[in-house]
Design a protein around this motif. Structure first.
Motif, PDB file in Angstrom:
ATOM      1  N   TYR A 167      -6.245  -1.587   8.320  1.00  0.00           N
ATOM      2  CA  TYR A 167      -5.973  -2.198   9.220  1.00  0.00           C
ATOM      3  C   TYR A 167      -5.481  -3.646   9.309  1.00  0.00           C
ATOM      4  CZ  TYR A 167      -7.402   1.719  11.969  1.00  0.00           C
ATOM      5  OH  TYR A 167      -7.574   3.139  12.651  1.00  0.00           O
ATOM      6  N   GLU A 168      -4.446  -3.927  10.010  1.00  0.00           N
ATOM      7  CA  GLU A 168      -3.870  -5.263   9.835  1.00  0.00           C
ATOM      8  C   GLU A 168      -3.848  -5.821  11.145  1.00  0.00           C
ATOM      9  OE1 GLU A 168      -1.127  -6.474   6.267  1.00  0.00           O
ATOM     10  OE2 GLU A 168      -0.024  -6.829   8.188  1.00  0.00           O
ATOM     11  N   ALA A 169      -4.215  -7.118  11.521  1.00  0.00           N
ATOM     12  CA  ALA A 169      -4.250  -7.681  12.868  1.00  0.00           C
ATOM     13  C   ALA A 169      -4.678  -6.699  13.971  1.00  0.00           C
ATOM     14  CB  ALA A 169      -2.988  -8.283  13.027  1.00  0.00           C
ATOM     15  N   GLY A 170      -5.867  -5.887  13.511  1.00  0.00           N
ATOM     16  CA  GLY A 170      -6.164  -4.900  14.514  1.00  0.00           C
ATOM     17  C   GLY A 170      -5.572  -3.623  14.567  1.00  0.00           C
ATOM     18  N   GLN A 171      -4.719  -3.446  14.017  1.00  0.00           N
ATOM     19  CA  GLN A 171      -3.521  -2.212  14.260  1.00  0.00           C
ATOM     20  C   GLN A 171      -3.635  -1.529  12.869  1.00  0.00           C
ATOM     21  OE1 GLN A 171      -0.731  -2.603  16.733  1.00  0.00           O
ATOM     22  NE2 GLN A 171      -0.226  -0.620  16.662  1.00  0.00           N
ATOM     23  N   LYS A 172      -3.660  -0.183  12.817  1.00  0.00           N
ATOM     24  CA  LYS A 172      -3.379   0.588  11.684  1.00  0.00           C
ATOM     25  C   LYS A 172      -2.079   0.536  11.155  1.00  0.00           C
ATOM     26  CE  LYS A 172      -2.930   5.391  11.806  1.00  0.00           C
ATOM     27  NZ  LYS A 172      -3.402   6.421  12.220  1.00  0.00           N
ATOM     28  N   LYS A 173      -1.908   0.286   9.793  1.00  0.00           N
ATOM     29  CA  LYS A 173      -0.755   0.402   9.091  1.00  0.00           C
ATOM     30  C   LYS A 173      -0.485   1.647   8.522  1.00  0.00           C
ATOM     31  CE  LYS A 173       0.487  -3.758  10.358  1.00  0.00           C
ATOM     32  NZ  LYS A 173       1.868  -3.888  10.909  1.00  0.00           N
ATOM     33  N   GLY A 238      -8.364  -8.590   3.506  1.00  0.00           N
ATOM     34  CA  GLY A 238      -7.552 -10.025   3.281  1.00  0.00           C
ATOM     35  C   GLY A 238      -8.261 -10.666   4.796  1.00  0.00           C
ATOM     36  N   PRO A 239      -7.616 -12.053   4.800  1.00  0.00           N
ATOM     37  CA  PRO A 239      -8.132 -12.836   6.096  1.00  0.00           C
ATOM     38  C   PRO A 239      -8.030 -12.021   7.269  1.00  0.00           C
ATOM     39  CG  PRO A 239      -6.645 -13.850   4.951  1.00  0.00           C
ATOM     40  CD  PRO A 239      -6.739 -12.747   4.255  1.00  0.00           C
ATOM     41  N   ASN A 240      -6.838 -11.073   7.471  1.00  0.00           N
ATOM     42  CA  ASN A 240      -6.602 -10.539   8.711  1.00  0.00           C
ATOM     43  C   ASN A 240      -6.482  -8.884   8.357  1.00  0.00           C
ATOM     44  OD1 ASN A 240      -6.486 -10.632  11.683  1.00  0.00           O
ATOM     45  ND2 ASN A 240      -4.169 -10.782  11.401  1.00  0.00           N
ATOM     46  N   SER A 241      -7.111  -8.323   7.611  1.00  0.00           N
ATOM     47  CA  SER A 241      -7.128  -6.988   7.174  1.00  0.00           C
ATOM     48  C   SER A 241      -8.305  -6.523   6.813  1.00  0.00           C
ATOM     49  CB  SER A 241      -5.976  -6.635   6.016  1.00  0.00           C
ATOM     50  OG  SER A 241      -6.136  -7.498   4.892  1.00  0.00           O
ATOM     51  N   VAL A 242      -8.291  -5.034   7.119  1.00  0.00           N
ATOM     52  CA  VAL A 242      -9.837  -4.136   6.819  1.00  0.00           C
ATOM     53  C   VAL A 242      -9.307  -3.192   6.348  1.00  0.00           C
ATOM     54  CG1 VAL A 242     -11.767  -3.079   8.199  1.00  0.00           C
ATOM     55  CG2 VAL A 242     -11.052  -5.730   8.985  1.00  0.00           C
ATOM     56  N   ILE A 243     -10.415  -2.722   5.273  1.00  0.00           N
ATOM     57  CA  ILE A 243     -10.017  -1.289   4.723  1.00  0.00           C
ATOM     58  C   ILE A 243     -11.259  -0.532   5.442  1.00  0.00           C
ATOM     59  CG2 ILE A 243     -10.419   0.282   2.845  1.00  0.00           C
ATOM     60  CD1 ILE A 243      -7.782  -1.016   2.494  1.00  0.00           C
TER      61      ILE A 243
END
Lengths: 278, 147
Positions: A167-173, A238-243
Motif C-alpha cells: 500500500y502506498e499513500a493508503g491505496q493498494k498498489k 517506506g515513509p508513505n508505504s506499508v507491507i
C-alpha cells in the motif's frame, strides 16, 4: 565465468553454495563477470554499466546493508537477464514496488530474490513459522535481506495460506496470494477499512509495525467473510508505504470457499446452476 | 644398470595399500575392538573424520567461489590503487561526462532516473561514474567538443 543464461539455482550450485552465510553477493557477481563497488549515489540505489562480458555495478554505500545486498542482486539480475542493454539505473521505489508487472525491473527483482533467498535454503527455515513481521525479521537477519523481499518469500513458501499486499499513500498498489492455496478471487480491498492495522498505520506515521486478528470481511468481499477471522501483520516499507501480510492460522474460510467453488463447478457441469439462475 | 630396489614412494604406497586392505576386510567388531584396545573414543574419531570429509567436500565444491572471492579482492584493491587520467577540474570532468553520455547513448539508462537531471549530478557523482567508465575503457574514444 558463469554463463549469462544461468538461473540463480545454477549460479549457486556452480559455486557450491548451500548455506545462507555463503551467499556472498560480491563473489557471486564476480563469478558472473560483474564487479560490485560501493559509492555514495544521489538519486538512485544502484546502477550498472556493462560492456562485452564485463560490468561494473555501483551500489549506494549510504543505504543500509540489506538494501545494498538486494540492490546488488537486482543489478546482477539485469546483467544476467537483460545483457543486450548495456546500462540500468534503479531507484529504491522500483525495487520495492515492481513485483507484478512483466518488465526488466520485475525480472531483476525476481532474480535477486531467487539468488539471495533461495528456495532450497529458505523453505526448511520458514517451515511452521507464522506469517508475521517477527518471522520476516528473523528470516531477513539469517539471509541478510530486506524485509520486503523476505516477506514475499515467506508468503510464497511459508506454511500457511497468505497474501502480501503493498500500500502506498493508503491505496493498494499490488497484492500477491500464495499460489495454489488462496483462491485467486480473494483480493484484499484497494482501500483498507478503518478497522484494519494497515489503515491505522497510515493514520499514525509513528507506528513502524503492528499486528492483530481481524474479521475477514474488513478485508474481503467474499461471501460469509464476517464469519471468519484472519491475522494481519504490517510493517512500514517506506515513509508513505506499508507491507501488509494477511494470513489464515485457521484455514476454515479457505476450505469453505474452495468447497463452495467446487460445488458451483459441479452444478455448472450438470446444468443445475443455469436452471437455478433462471 | 637400473636400480631394482624399490624407491621410498613405492614402499610407502604399498604400506598404505596394505593398511587400507586390512581395514577394508576387517569386520566392524574387529575395528571397534582395536579402537578400544588403543583407548580411542570411537564417537570422537567418527565426528572428527566426518568433519574432515565434510570440509574437504565443501572446499572441493566451493573451488569457484573461493577463486571468485580472491578475484574480487584482487580487482577491487587494484581498482582502488589505480589512477585514472581524468580532467583536473570539476567543470572539465562534467564536460567529459556529458560528452560520454552523448556519444555513448546506450549508457544513459544507468544515469537517467525519474525526476533526476544530469545537471543535478554532484561533482562527486560525476567523478565516480567517470572512473567506472574508465575502468571499462569506455572513455578512450570520447571527444569533448571544443567551445
Amino acid at each position: 565465468m558463469i554463463e549469462p543464461t544461468a538461473t540463480p539455482d545454477v549460479v549457486l550450485s556452480t559455486l557450491g553454495i548451500t548455506e545462507p552465510q555463503d551467499i556472498d553477493i560480491e563473489a557471486i557477481a564476480y563469478a558472473c563477470g560483474a564487479l560490485i563497488t560501493r559509492e555514495p549515489l544521489s538519486g538512485c540505489e544502484a546502477n550498472i554499466i556493462g560492456v562485452g562480458d564485463r560490468a561494473v555495478i555501483t551500489v549506494n554505500s549510504t543505504s543500509i546493508e540489506t538494501r545494498q545486498r538486494f540492490s546488488a542482486g537486482h543489478e546482477l539480475g539485469h546483467w544476467m537477464r537483460d545483457r543486450g542493454q548495456s546500462a540500468f539505473g534503479c531507484s529504491d521505489r522500483q525495487m520495492e514496488s515492481e513485483w507484478t508487472a512483466n518488465n526488466p525491473e520485475t525480472r531483476a527483482n525476481r532474480f535477486a530474490s531467487d539468488l539471495l533467498l533461495p528456495k532450497s535454503m529458505f523453505v526448511p527455515l520458514a517451515k511452521g513459522k507464522p506469517i508475521t513481521t517477527d518471522s520476516v525479521s528473523a528470516l531477513a537477519a539469517v539471509f541478510r535481506m530486506s524485509r520486503t523481499a523476505t516477506a514475499m518469500r515467506l508468503v510464497e513458501h511459508g506454511s500457511f495460506p497468505a497474501i502480501i499486499a503493498y500500500y502506498e499513500a493508503g491505496q493498494k498498489k499490488w497484492s500477491i496470494p500464495k499460489r495454489g492455496e488462496v483462491p485467486f478471487y480473494l483480493k484484499p480491498s484497494d482501500l483498507p477499512a478503518p478497522e484494519t492495522v494497515t489503515a491505522t498505520m497510515f493514520d499514525d506515521p509513528s507506528v513502524s509495525e503492528d499486528s492483530d486478528e481481524i474479521r475477514a470481511d474488513h478485508w474481503f468481499t467474499a461471501e460469509r467473510s464476517s464469519k471468519y477471522y484472519i491475522r494481519e501483520s504490517c510493517f512500514r516499507a517506506g515513509p508513505n508505504s506499508v507491507i501488509t501480510l494477511l494470513w489464515w492460522e485457521n484455514e476454515q474460510q479457505i476450505i469453505d470457499l474452495n468447497e463452495a467453488e467446487e460445488s458451483r463447478a459441479e452444478r455448472r457441469s450438470d446444468g443445475s446452476w443455469e436452471r437455478e439462475r433462471e | 644398470m637400473p636400480d631394482k630396489s624399490p624407491n621410498e614412494a613405492d614402499r610407502l604406497a604399498r604400506i598404505i595399500d596394505g593398511l587400507g586392505e586390512q581395514i577394508r576386510t576387517a569386520s566392524d567388531e574387529e575395528l571397534l575392538d582395536a579402537a578400544r584396545e588403543e583407548r580411542r573414543d570411537v564417537g570422537e574419531t567418527s565426528a572428527r573424520v566426518k568433519g574432515i570429509l565434510k570440509h574437504a567436500l565443501r572446499s572441493h565444491q566451493q573451488v569457484q567461489l573461493i577463486a571468485a572471492r580472491e578475484g574480487y579482492r584482487r580487482d577491487t584493491a587494484a581498482m582502488a590503487a589505480r589512477s585514472f587520467e581524468l580532467p583536473e577540474t570539476n567543470e572539465e570532468r562534467r564536460k567529459l561526462f556529458m560528452a560520454a553520455i552523448t556519444q555513448l547513448p546506450q549508457l544513459q539508462p544507468a544515469f537517467t532516473m525519474q525526476n533526476r537531471e544530469f545537471k543535478d549530478f554532484s561533482d562527486d557523482d560525476i567523478e565516480v561514474q567517470l572512473r567506472k567508465m574508465a575502468l571499462l575503457d569506455l572513455l578512450s574514444g570520447v571527444k569533448v567538443p571544443e567551445e
